[in-house]
Motif scaffolding. Sequence first.
Motif, short mmCIF file in Angstrom:
data_model
loop_
_atom_site.label_atom_id
_atom_site.label_comp_id
_atom_site.label_asym_id
_atom_site.label_seq_id
_atom_site.Cartn_x
_atom_site.Cartn_y
_atom_site.Cartn_z
N THR A 265 0.86 -1.18 0.08
CA THR A 265 -0.14 0.00 0.04
C THR A 265 0.86 1.32 -0.14
OG1 THR A 265 -1.85 -1.19 1.01
CG2 THR A 265 -1.74 1.29 1.25
N ALA A 266 1.94 1.19 0.83
CA ALA A 266 2.85 2.41 0.73
C ALA A 266 3.46 2.72 -0.52
CB ALA A 266 3.90 2.06 1.94
N PHE B 130 0.68 6.52 -6.81
CA PHE B 130 -0.33 7.32 -7.14
C PHE B 130 0.15 9.02 -7.24
CE2 PHE B 130 -3.62 4.02 -5.10
CZ PHE B 130 -3.45 3.37 -6.14
N VAL B 131 0.92 9.31 -6.35
CA VAL B 131 1.50 10.80 -6.30
C VAL B 131 2.37 11.07 -7.14
CG1 VAL B 131 2.72 12.23 -4.97
CG2 VAL B 131 0.68 10.85 -3.85
N VAL B 132 3.26 9.99 -7.46
CA VAL B 132 4.24 10.24 -8.65
C VAL B 132 4.00 10.02 -9.84
CG1 VAL B 132 6.44 9.42 -9.18
CG2 VAL B 132 6.21 9.63 -7.00
N GLY C 11 11.49 7.55 -4.06
CA GLY C 11 12.28 7.62 -2.85
C GLY C 11 11.71 8.81 -1.95
N ALA C 12 11.72 9.98 -2.73
CA ALA C 12 11.48 11.39 -1.97
C ALA C 12 9.82 11.23 -1.49
CB ALA C 12 11.25 12.48 -2.90
N GLU C 13 9.04 10.60 -2.26
CA GLU C 13 7.72 10.45 -1.85
C GLU C 13 7.46 9.45 -0.58
OE1 GLU C 13 3.58 11.26 -1.11
OE2 GLU C 13 5.11 12.45 -2.47
N LEU C 14 8.36 8.34 -0.81
CA LEU C 14 8.21 7.48 0.45
C LEU C 14 8.70 7.92 1.81
CD1 LEU C 14 9.13 4.25 -1.71
CD2 LEU C 14 6.56 4.46 -0.56
N THR C 15 9.98 8.74 1.66
CA THR C 15 10.03 9.33 2.80
C THR C 15 9.58 10.50 3.52
OG1 THR C 15 11.82 10.60 1.59
CG2 THR C 15 12.39 8.40 2.40
N ARG C 16 8.57 11.09 2.76
CA ARG C 16 7.65 12.19 3.33
C ARG C 16 6.95 11.88 4.25
NH1 ARG C 16 4.32 15.63 0.85
NH2 ARG C 16 2.92 13.90 0.14
#
Length: 127
Positions: free
Chosen positions: A48-49, A55-57, A122-127
């Motif tokens: 899900t993560a 979905f964002v990227v 990577g940037a989205e997952l670490t937000r």
Amino acid sequence: MTTPAPVEAWHRVAASRDPAGLDDLLADDVVFRSPAVHTPQEGKAITTAYLAAAFVVLGPGLRYVDEWYGEGSAVLEFESFVDGLTVHGVDMLRWGDDGRLTSFTVMVRPMKGLQALVAAMGAELTR
């Protein structure tokens, strides 16, 4: 061949870009395979993560251009853009008898598009 129910469900969730829809679609023991991570990611929470970040990227420009179906599986060809670069790839889905996804594998090309996708994810997952 008609579109399998799990593929229709995936298209609804992807179009909405709402990760809440994944709860009913993903099996608890689903395995996610990313083009950027060597090790398969196991379980609904991590899958899900990854999909929520996608979905964002990819979501705003994501469009599916072709599909192929097998017994309990499908390959969905897509295109999108990341940082002005075209991303072309496939989602390979497998599901169980209950229609819930048991495996979600993503493959992406070209290399520059993949590199941009890896950085953005990577940037989205670490937000």
